[in-house]
Design a protein around this motif. Structure first.
Motif, short mmCIF file in Angstrom:
data_model
loop_
_atom_site.label_atom_id
_atom_site.label_comp_id
_atom_site.label_asym_id
_atom_site.label_seq_id
_atom_site.Cartn_x
_atom_site.Cartn_y
_atom_site.Cartn_z
N ASN A 48 48.77 53.44 77.11
CA ASN A 48 48.78 54.70 76.35
C ASN A 48 47.98 54.64 75.06
O ASN A 48 47.65 55.67 74.48
CB ASN A 48 50.23 55.09 76.01
N TYR A 49 47.70 53.43 74.54
CA TYR A 49 46.98 53.31 73.27
C TYR A 49 45.46 53.22 73.43
O TYR A 49 44.75 52.98 72.46
CB TYR A 49 47.44 52.05 72.51
N MET A 50 44.96 53.36 74.65
CA MET A 50 43.49 53.30 74.81
C MET A 50 42.85 54.56 74.24
O MET A 50 43.44 55.63 74.21
CB MET A 50 43.15 53.18 76.30
N GLY A 109 44.64 40.46 71.17
CA GLY A 109 45.93 39.75 71.06
C GLY A 109 47.04 40.71 70.68
O GLY A 109 47.08 41.85 71.14
N CYS A 110 47.96 40.26 69.81
CA CYS A 110 49.07 41.12 69.36
C CYS A 110 49.84 40.35 68.29
O CYS A 110 50.19 39.18 68.50
CB CYS A 110 49.98 41.43 70.53
N SER A 111 50.12 40.99 67.15
CA SER A 111 50.82 40.28 66.07
C SER A 111 52.25 39.91 66.48
O SER A 111 52.77 38.89 66.05
CB SER A 111 50.85 41.13 64.80
N LEU A 112 52.86 40.75 67.31
CA LEU A 112 54.24 40.45 67.74
C LEU A 112 54.24 39.24 68.67
O LEU A 112 55.04 38.31 68.51
CB LEU A 112 54.79 41.64 68.54
N VAL A 137 58.66 42.40 76.18
CA VAL A 137 57.47 42.05 76.97
C VAL A 137 56.26 41.72 76.10
O VAL A 137 55.31 41.10 76.59
CB VAL A 137 57.07 43.14 78.00
N ASN A 138 56.30 42.13 74.83
CA ASN A 138 55.18 41.83 73.92
C ASN A 138 55.24 40.36 73.48
O ASN A 138 55.34 40.04 72.29
CB ASN A 138 55.26 42.72 72.68
N THR A 139 55.21 39.46 74.44
CA THR A 139 55.24 38.01 74.18
C THR A 139 54.34 37.34 75.22
O THR A 139 54.05 37.93 76.27
CB THR A 139 56.67 37.44 74.35
N ARG A 214 56.97 41.12 63.82
CA ARG A 214 56.71 42.56 63.60
C ARG A 214 55.38 42.99 64.21
O ARG A 214 54.45 42.20 64.27
CB ARG A 214 56.67 42.87 62.11
N CYS A 215 55.35 44.25 64.58
CA CYS A 215 54.08 44.85 65.01
C CYS A 215 53.33 45.25 63.75
O CYS A 215 53.87 45.99 62.91
CB CYS A 215 54.35 46.07 65.88
N GLU A 216 52.09 44.80 63.64
CA GLU A 216 51.34 45.06 62.41
C GLU A 216 50.97 46.54 62.24
O GLU A 216 50.54 46.94 61.15
CB GLU A 216 50.08 44.19 62.34
N VAL A 217 51.11 47.32 63.29
CA VAL A 217 50.87 48.76 63.18
C VAL A 217 52.15 49.47 62.74
O VAL A 217 52.19 50.13 61.70
CB VAL A 217 50.40 49.34 64.55
N HIS A 218 53.21 49.32 63.52
CA HIS A 218 54.42 50.10 63.27
C HIS A 218 55.13 49.71 61.98
O HIS A 218 55.82 50.53 61.38
CB HIS A 218 55.35 49.98 64.48
N PRO A 242 60.22 52.66 68.35
CA PRO A 242 61.27 51.76 67.85
C PRO A 242 60.78 50.43 67.27
O PRO A 242 61.59 49.64 66.79
CB PRO A 242 62.17 51.53 69.07
N GLU A 243 59.47 50.18 67.28
CA GLU A 243 58.94 49.02 66.53
C GLU A 243 58.78 49.37 65.05
O GLU A 243 58.41 48.52 64.25
CB GLU A 243 57.59 48.58 67.11
N CYS A 244 59.04 50.65 64.67
CA CYS A 244 59.07 51.03 63.25
C CYS A 244 60.42 50.59 62.69
O CYS A 244 61.39 50.39 63.42
CB CYS A 244 58.96 52.54 63.08
N ARG A 301 45.53 51.32 62.49
CA ARG A 301 45.14 51.25 63.90
C ARG A 301 45.47 49.87 64.39
O ARG A 301 45.52 48.91 63.63
CB ARG A 301 43.61 51.47 64.07
N CYS A 302 45.69 49.75 65.71
CA CYS A 302 45.92 48.41 66.27
C CYS A 302 44.55 47.76 66.52
O CYS A 302 43.79 48.21 67.37
CB CYS A 302 46.70 48.49 67.57
N PRO A 303 44.24 46.69 65.77
CA PRO A 303 42.92 46.08 65.95
C PRO A 303 42.75 45.46 67.33
O PRO A 303 41.64 45.29 67.82
CB PRO A 303 42.89 44.99 64.86
N HIS A 304 43.88 45.14 67.98
CA HIS A 304 43.83 44.49 69.30
C HIS A 304 43.55 45.51 70.40
O HIS A 304 42.66 45.31 71.23
CB HIS A 304 45.14 43.75 69.56
N MET A 305 44.30 46.60 70.39
CA MET A 305 44.08 47.65 71.40
C MET A 305 42.66 48.21 71.26
O MET A 305 42.01 48.55 72.24
CB MET A 305 45.10 48.78 71.22
N ASN A 306 42.20 48.30 69.99
CA ASN A 306 40.88 48.88 69.77
C ASN A 306 39.73 47.95 70.16
O ASN A 306 38.57 48.34 70.08
CB ASN A 306 40.77 49.33 68.31
S1 SF4 Z 1 50.38 48.08 68.57
FE1 SF4 Z 1 49.09 46.25 68.65
S2 SF4 Z 1 50.04 44.73 67.27
FE2 SF4 Z 1 51.55 46.38 67.69
S3 SF4 Z 1 52.78 45.61 69.41
FE3 SF4 Z 1 51.12 46.86 70.28
S4 SF4 Z 1 49.46 45.39 70.69
FE4 SF4 Z 1 50.90 44.37 69.31
#
Ligand code: SF4
Length: 345
Positions: A48-50, A109-112, A137-139, A214-218, A242-244, A301-306
């Protein structure tokens, strides 16, 4: 299909959110991708974040992590291209060991996911013997392999409750754990950095043992952001992932997974909507629901999704990159945790 036909199809949904010049350029790439997809007998999964042009053109399936895990488990294609981040592609590989799984960028990648290691989980299991481990699942795969069951933001409470146990180790998202604790009335502790305040909420008969990932976006959204937007748009309906933080999800009008937020917008009627999540999702909903007025708070913005672009997706199919592999002994253990979650739904 030629690029003119593709452009016309993309224009129907995207003309209000993507400039025409970009749409024509991306239609050409989409045609190349469609051709490569056929040649390689591939399926493309799009989170959904594309970004909107990608999201609304090349994926065979779109959705949140749980949806896409299910699609990955069901596919009969030889190649799975995951337009998302690394942990998602790993989950697809865990479910499909004989298929080629490609992630279009090696840097997504992903900060979480980076906040916890398998060694950390082993340490917690030693500290709390016999307590089941629920892992978001974000692992990465080796962390999933140390877990009893996985969860997503859409089924976290159902997964915790399915264990019928007094205490659960819930990793690694601090805010998701706190939101789950709040909704289910559980007492939460953070053994790695426990403070008096964490332990002060006594009187509840259930514990979640959390981790400070933590998610670096939320994590960036604040109650002040909500107040500022509400003062400018008093009739805005605000939805928070809910990651906020719990303060933010409480101040919002609704909190739910990305799919739950999409459903909520589609099924409700408000003059304006604001999503506290990756900004691209607001564009994607606006494209699919032209009658909805989506406000954007796109300073984070999520640098990883982007990292995932249409050009990279084309190159992934063309050059067979970047191949995701999970060592078999880790995959087998991680499979049990993911499969158990999929059974819960
Ligand atoms: S938005 Fe980005 S940093 Fe946050 S959980 Fe999703 S992939 Fe990880």
């Amino acid at each position: 299909m030629n690029s003119e036909d593709m452009y016309e199809i993309m224009k129907v949904k995207l003309s209000r959110v993507v400039p025409d010049v970009e749409l024509r350029y991306k239609a050409e790439i989409a045609v190349e991708i469609e051709e490569l997809k056929k040649q390689r007998n591939a399926v493309i999964l799009g989170h959904n974040y594309m970004e909107p042009a990608l999201f609304h053109s090349i994926p065979d399936f779109t959705g949140d992590s749980l949806d896409l895990s299910r699609k990955a488990a069901q596919t009969d294609k030889d190649v799975i291209v995951f337009c998302g981040v690394r942990f998602m592609a790993e989950t697809a590989k865990i479910l499909n060991p004989t298929k080629t799984v490609l992630l279009p960028s090696s840097k997504a990648g992903c900060s979480l996911a980076a906040s916890i290691t398998a060694e950390d989980v082993r340490g917690l299991k030693k500290k709390f013997p016999g307590v089941p481990v629920v892992t978001y699942v974000n692992t990465y795969a080796d962390v999933k392999a140390e877990s009893d069951i996985c969860c997503t933001s859409s089924n976290a409470i159902a997964v915790v409750e399915s264990l019928h146990t007094d205490t659960v180790i819930f990793l690694p998202d601090e805010y998701l754990a706190k939101n789950v604790a709040r909704e289910s009335g559980k007492h939460i502790i953070f053994p790695s950095t426990t403070t008096v305040a964490d332990d002060a909420e006594t009187g509840l008969d259930y514990q979640l043992i959390g981790w400070r990932g933590r998610c670096e976006v939320h994590e960036k959204f604040t109650v002040e952001d909500i107040q500022t937007v509400r003062s400018q748009f008093p009739d805005v309906l605000i939805l928070a992932h809910p990651e906020c933080s719990p303060e933010v999800t409480t101040a919002a009008d609704f909190s739910g997974s990305t799919n739950a937020m999409i459903r909520y917008v589609q099924e409700s009627k408000a003059p304006h909507y604001l999503l506290l999540t990756e900004c691209a999702m607001g564009d994607n909903i606006a494209a699919a629901n032209p009658e909805k007025d989506m406000l954007r708070l796109c300073m984070v913005r999520c640098p990883h999704m982007n990292m995932i672009t249409m050009e990279d997706t084309r190159d992934a199919l063309k050059f067979n990159q970047y191949v995701i592999d999970v060592p078999e002994e880790i995959r087998v253990k991680a499979y049990r945790a993911v499969e158990r979650m999929i059974q819960i739904g």
